[in-house]
Scaffold this active site. Structure first.
Site, PDB file in Angstrom:
ATOM      1  N   SER A   1      81.560  58.066  22.983  1.00 15.90           N
ATOM      2  CA  SER A   1      80.494  58.669  23.841  1.00 15.90           C
ATOM      3  C   SER A   1      79.301  59.141  23.084  1.00 15.90           C
ATOM      4  O   SER A   1      78.331  59.658  23.625  1.00 15.90           O
ATOM      5  CB  SER A   1      81.129  59.923  24.424  1.00 15.90           C
ATOM      6  N   GLY A   2      79.395  58.939  21.879  1.00 19.74           N
ATOM      7  CA  GLY A   2      78.072  59.372  20.908  1.00 19.74           C
ATOM      8  C   GLY A   2      78.290  59.590  19.211  1.00 19.74           C
ATOM      9  O   GLY A   2      79.367  59.147  18.902  1.00 19.74           O
TER      10      GLY A   2
ATOM     11  N   LYS B   1      76.183  66.445  18.529  1.00 19.59           N
ATOM     12  CA  LYS B   1      76.591  65.218  19.195  1.00 19.59           C
ATOM     13  C   LYS B   1      75.586  64.615  20.051  1.00 19.59           C
ATOM     14  O   LYS B   1      75.052  64.981  21.202  1.00 19.59           O
ATOM     15  CB  LYS B   1      77.662  65.403  19.932  1.00 19.59           C
TER      16      LYS B   1
ATOM     17  N   GLY C   1      80.364  61.339  12.095  1.00 22.07           N
ATOM     18  CA  GLY C   1      81.201  60.722  12.974  1.00 22.07           C
ATOM     19  C   GLY C   1      80.521  60.253  14.139  1.00 22.07           C
ATOM     20  O   GLY C   1      79.370  60.268  14.452  1.00 22.07           O
TER      21      GLY C   1
ATOM     22  N   ASP D   1      91.807  62.172  26.126  1.00 22.43           N
ATOM     23  CA  ASP D   1      91.669  61.373  24.977  1.00 22.43           C
ATOM     24  C   ASP D   1      92.008  62.016  23.773  1.00 22.43           C
ATOM     25  O   ASP D   1      91.688  62.075  22.636  1.00 22.43           O
ATOM     26  CB  ASP D   1      90.205  60.855  24.829  1.00 22.43           C
TER      27      ASP D   1
ATOM     28  N   VAL E   1      77.758  61.914  16.099  1.00 23.77           N
ATOM     29  CA  VAL E   1      77.859  63.379  15.401  1.00 23.77           C
ATOM     30  C   VAL E   1      77.059  63.239  14.146  1.00 23.77           C
ATOM     31  O   VAL E   1      77.494  62.802  13.181  1.00 23.77           O
ATOM     32  CB  VAL E   1      79.213  63.838  15.459  1.00 23.77           C
TER      33      VAL E   1
ATOM     34  N   GLY F   1      81.869  57.854  17.960  1.00 22.57           N
ATOM     35  CA  GLY F   1      82.784  57.522  18.949  1.00 22.57           C
ATOM     36  C   GLY F   1      82.161  56.778  20.196  1.00 22.57           C
ATOM     37  O   GLY F   1      81.032  56.442  20.216  1.00 22.57           O
TER      38      GLY F   1
END
Length: 821
Positions: free
Chosen positions: A543-544, A560, A539, A657, A546, A541
């Site tokens: 912010s980072g 992450k 994954g 979020d 994974v 997103g």
């Protein structure tokens, strides 16, 4: 007698450690801290606050020569018994730290040697005049008229004092055990989802409630549920009252006695009374007379025996994982392989509580054994005299004592050689329990039943064949030696020949922070090894990214890697500051971190089924569709997690979020909220300047994100409303079609208006059916569906004051949880 012996070990430890610490001279203290004044850590022995009657003191408490906390303690008790600590997991250094009443902001502020703010009282009150310690032990920030603006009683650590209210928003968290004196322990006291005052165990691998008795229902435990008042208190007489009827009284009931209710590091909740003449504590009530009932006492793959203090032994075929810490349990000395022939090792009168693969069916022994042998996930099974069969996926919370019904059978390889080691237990005529391993002074003929348990000797008899008292004396002696080593090392560290000079205080930052870390620290090379050099991305997103990884202990984890160093450092610190307070089954657990150079990496549990977004929106036509009951339970679980974050944590936390991508589903489709990269602690007055820079995800953002209004937990309520609608419809809200009209993600309010109009003007059955995911083919619960839609509409109110809080949402969902279709 046995209870007294068990308590002795608890009492000796704080006293022994406390005697090493110098007591502050009487009378050299101040009554209050006024605006602009401060207390320096260098003056900790002479400069501190005292309560008017001299019972309590507050100031810098020396954990070691170089490590200090700001705490409140009993000044007249032997060992300076601490009852409250500001930021217990983040101490400060012995040079340069300050506790000040800020001249501008009106808050108590604790800063470290480098000026970094470690903690503040969160009171943004310009009218704050002074900080004062009351006779109750409550540290209070007051205005000029003596009105309380902030108080330590609102954020307890491990102790509750008389007249201190205990509510749903508060928890007691035990301190860590040996080697982890500053870290948070594995035990906590708080109200459960059913509003029942409970003791929780969570070591980040296993979690459970162990008080009240998990074997019983609430009626048998004499508790009330669904009383969402959720309040408790200890009065001045020694009586404890709770909204769920979890009451008890002190053995020395009466006025004039100083008391404290403490959740100790061993997981037992004890009410202590202070002997004013000697300064010693006595136990006036305790939740457990038999410590073996407490979860996690001996760790995984181990069994607890009470004799009359707890003793631990490894299960057959296992050896100790850590020779100095039984809470880490035991590990198998054989390789588990379902393709190899197996045999059974019997443990009579033994139980491993929880982690069952079935519901305890009534079947004969041979049928029970066959089921376990044929099931790879089954590591053992318990079979009781009434033919109840429990298949176990994990061996945890093991205990044994005469009269315990049933025998546990552990699967081991057929060719594994297990020499027998006999542990004898029996019941004396007087009712006391004893234990002996072939020691001549104990004679079965003295009365009672003999039980033989076969334990592996891979530990060596030295681990399990000795009396209890040598362990106690050895443990205390080891603590004293460790304390002496720490003191000696600290003195050398700052001597002229030490590694660091007094003028280079900043250089030892990592040294003293490391010993207080609540998380596992991983090196970057360990993370690379675990992730196969970051090859399996699961994954990504804002912010980072994974990745999936496997640690050396075979745990599967999510790794992450945070992006953008300047931004990620803030996110990194934010996540670490709140994660130690997280104790809930519907929140992803954080297991560790890596911080090397510019690299910021978080390690958390891996959730098998991925995100709700993947399960709900990204399925092929041939894939199985989430059923109605699964969707309702997901909605309920997410509500529980958010209600915990908003009102049951030690601090109020908002996610910021909330969306299907941040809701993960485990193998049982139980939801777990993840990604706290945007999460911030919510100030008690509802304001937080840092939140002005945070933004959620388009389509899930509350209207106040684009206004000048301060951000509160109601932004999560709004986002949850969108998630509810998507659970019902099975599509993104931006793709909704109502009466042939397609809505964009900018028109969520139009979707809400259309649903509201349908609710007001149309036949209930018709409009509910029209809004349900067509892939369900009409298989849904109309009562639950109607409730979910109404809740969603209320959550999506533009005026945030009209939105319900998550506790109210949870209650509304629980009220229809058992509705028959």
């Amino acid at each position: 007698m046995s209870s007294a012996l068990a308590v002795a070990s608890t009492l000796l430890l704080p006293i022994a450690v406390g005697l090493l610490l110098p007591l502050p001279p009487a009378g050299a203290a101040r009554g209050s801290l006024t605006r602009g004044a401060d207390i320096a850590v260098e003056d900790h022995a002479t400069d501190f606050l005292v309560s008017p009657d001299g019972t309590f003191a507050c100031g810098f408490y020396n954990v070691s020569p170089t490590v200090f906390t700001v705490s409140v303690w009993f000044a007249r008790a032997a060992g300076r018994t601490v009852v409250w600590t500001a930021a217990p997991g983040r101490p400060v250094h012995s040079r340069g730290a300050r506790l000040a009443l800020d001249r501008r902001g009106g808050a108590l502020v604790l800063t470290d040697y480098d000026g970094a703010v470690v903690w503040n009282s969160t009171a943004q009150a310009a009218s704050a005049s002074r900080a004062r310690l009351h006779d109750t032990g409550n540290l209070v920030l007051e205005d000029g008229h003596g009105r309380a603006l902030w108080q330590s009683f609102d954020s307890p650590t491990d102790t509750l004092l008389p007249v201190q209210r205990f509510t749903a928003a508060r928890h007691l968290v035990s301190r860590g055990g040996r080697g982890r004196l500053l870290a948070a322990g594995y035990y906590s006291l708080g109200f459960s989802d059913y509003a029942m005052l409970s003791l929780f165990y969570d070591n980040h691998n296993f979690s459970s409630i162990y008080w009240p008795n998990p074997y019983n229902n609430y009626v048998a435990n004499k508790r009330k549920i669904y009383n969402f008042t959720r309040e408790a208190a200890l009065d001045a007489l020694g009586q404890f009252f709770s909204s769920d009827a979890a009451g008890f009284v002190a053995a020395d009931l009466g006025a004039g006695v100083r008391r404290r209710l403490t959740l100790d590091s061993d997981g037992d909740l004890r009410l202590y009374s202070l002997d004013a003449a000697t300064g010693a504590w006595t136990v006036a009530w305790m939740a457990f007379g038999n410590p073996c009932i407490i979860h996690g006492v001996c760790g995984a793959n181990a069994v607890c025996l009470y004799a009359p203090a707890p003793a631990c032994v490894c299960a057959p075929g296992h050896e100790r994982a850590d020779a100095g810490d039984w809470t880490r349990g035991c590990r198998p000395v054989f390789r588990r392989d379902c393709s190899r022939p197996t045999k059974l090792a019997a443990l009579p009168h033994t139980d491993f509580w929880g982690y069952d693969l079935n519901d305890g069916e009534i079947v004969p022994f041979h049928a029970c054994a066959q089921r376990c042998l044929a099931t790879c996930a089954c590591v053992a099974f318990q079979h009781k005299q009434n033919m109840e069969c429990y298949l176990k996926s994990v061996l945890f919370n093991g205990r044994t004592f005469p009269g315990l019904p049933g025998t546990v059978y552990i699967k081991v390889p057929a060719d594994f050689d297990m020499p027998e080691f006999h542990v004898r237990q029996w019941r004396e005529h007087g009712g006391g329990l004893a234990i002996d391993e072939d020691i001549p002074r104990c004679d079965v003929a003295n009365g009672g039943e003999e039980v033989l348990l076969n334990f592996s000797t891979h530990n060596g008899p030295r681990d399990v064949g000795k009396a209890v008292w040598p362990y106690l004396y050895g443990f205390l002696s080891a603590l004293l030696v460790i304390e002496a080593v720490v003191i000696g090392f600290g003195c050398w560290l700052f001597s002229s020949r030490g590694l660091f000079r007094p003028s280079r205080v900043w250089a030892i930052e990592e040294g003293y922070k490391l010993i207080t870390n609540n998380f596992q620290r991983y090196t970057y090379s360990e993370i690379k090894r675990a992730t196969g050099n970051f090859t399996d991305m699961i994954g990504s997103g804002g912010s980072g990214v994974v990745y999936k990884g496997i640690l050396e202990d075979d745990r599967v984890v999510a790794v992450k890697v945070l992006k953008n160093v300047s931004q990620s450092e803030q996110e990194f610190q934010s996540e670490l500051s709140v994660i130690g307070r997280i104790y809930h089954m519907n929140l992803v657990r954080m297991w560790g971190c890596c911080s090397e150079g510019k690299r910021r990496i978080l390690v958390s549990e891996h959730i098998e089924n991925g995100s709700l977004a993947k399960m709900l929106f990204d399925r092929e036509p041939s894939d199985a569709v989430l059923g109605w009951n699964q969707r309702f339970q997901i909605a309920l679980g997410v509500a529980k997690g958010l209600a915990y974050l908003h009102s049951e944590c030690l601090e109020w936390i908002i996610h910021c979020d909330m969306k299907p991508e941040n809701i993960l589903l485990d193998k049982d489709l139980e939801p777990k909220i993840t990604d706290f990269g945007l999460a911030k602690l919510l100030n008690r007055d509802g304001s937080d300047a840092n939140l002005s820079r945070i933004r959620g995800t388009r389509g899930y953002m509350a209207p106040e994100w684009v206004s000048s209004l301060p951000i509160t937990e109601k932004v999560d309520v709004y986002s949850y409303g969108v998630v509810l609608l998507e659970l019902v419809k099975g599509v993104r809200i931006s793709d909704w079609v109502i009466h042939g009209v397609r809505f964009s993600d900018m028109d969520t309010r139009m979707v809400v208006k259309a649903i509201h109009d349908e609710m007001e003007t149309s036949d209930h059955e018709r409009w509910v059916k029209e809004l349900i995911d067509s892939r369900l083919n009409g298989e849904f619960n109309p009562v639950q569906a109607k409730a979910m839609l109404k809740i969603a509409v209320s959550c999506l109110e533009e005026d945030r004051s009209k939105r319900p809080n998550m506790s109210s949402v949870l209650q509304a969902l629980m009220s229809v949880e058992d509705e028959a279709r």
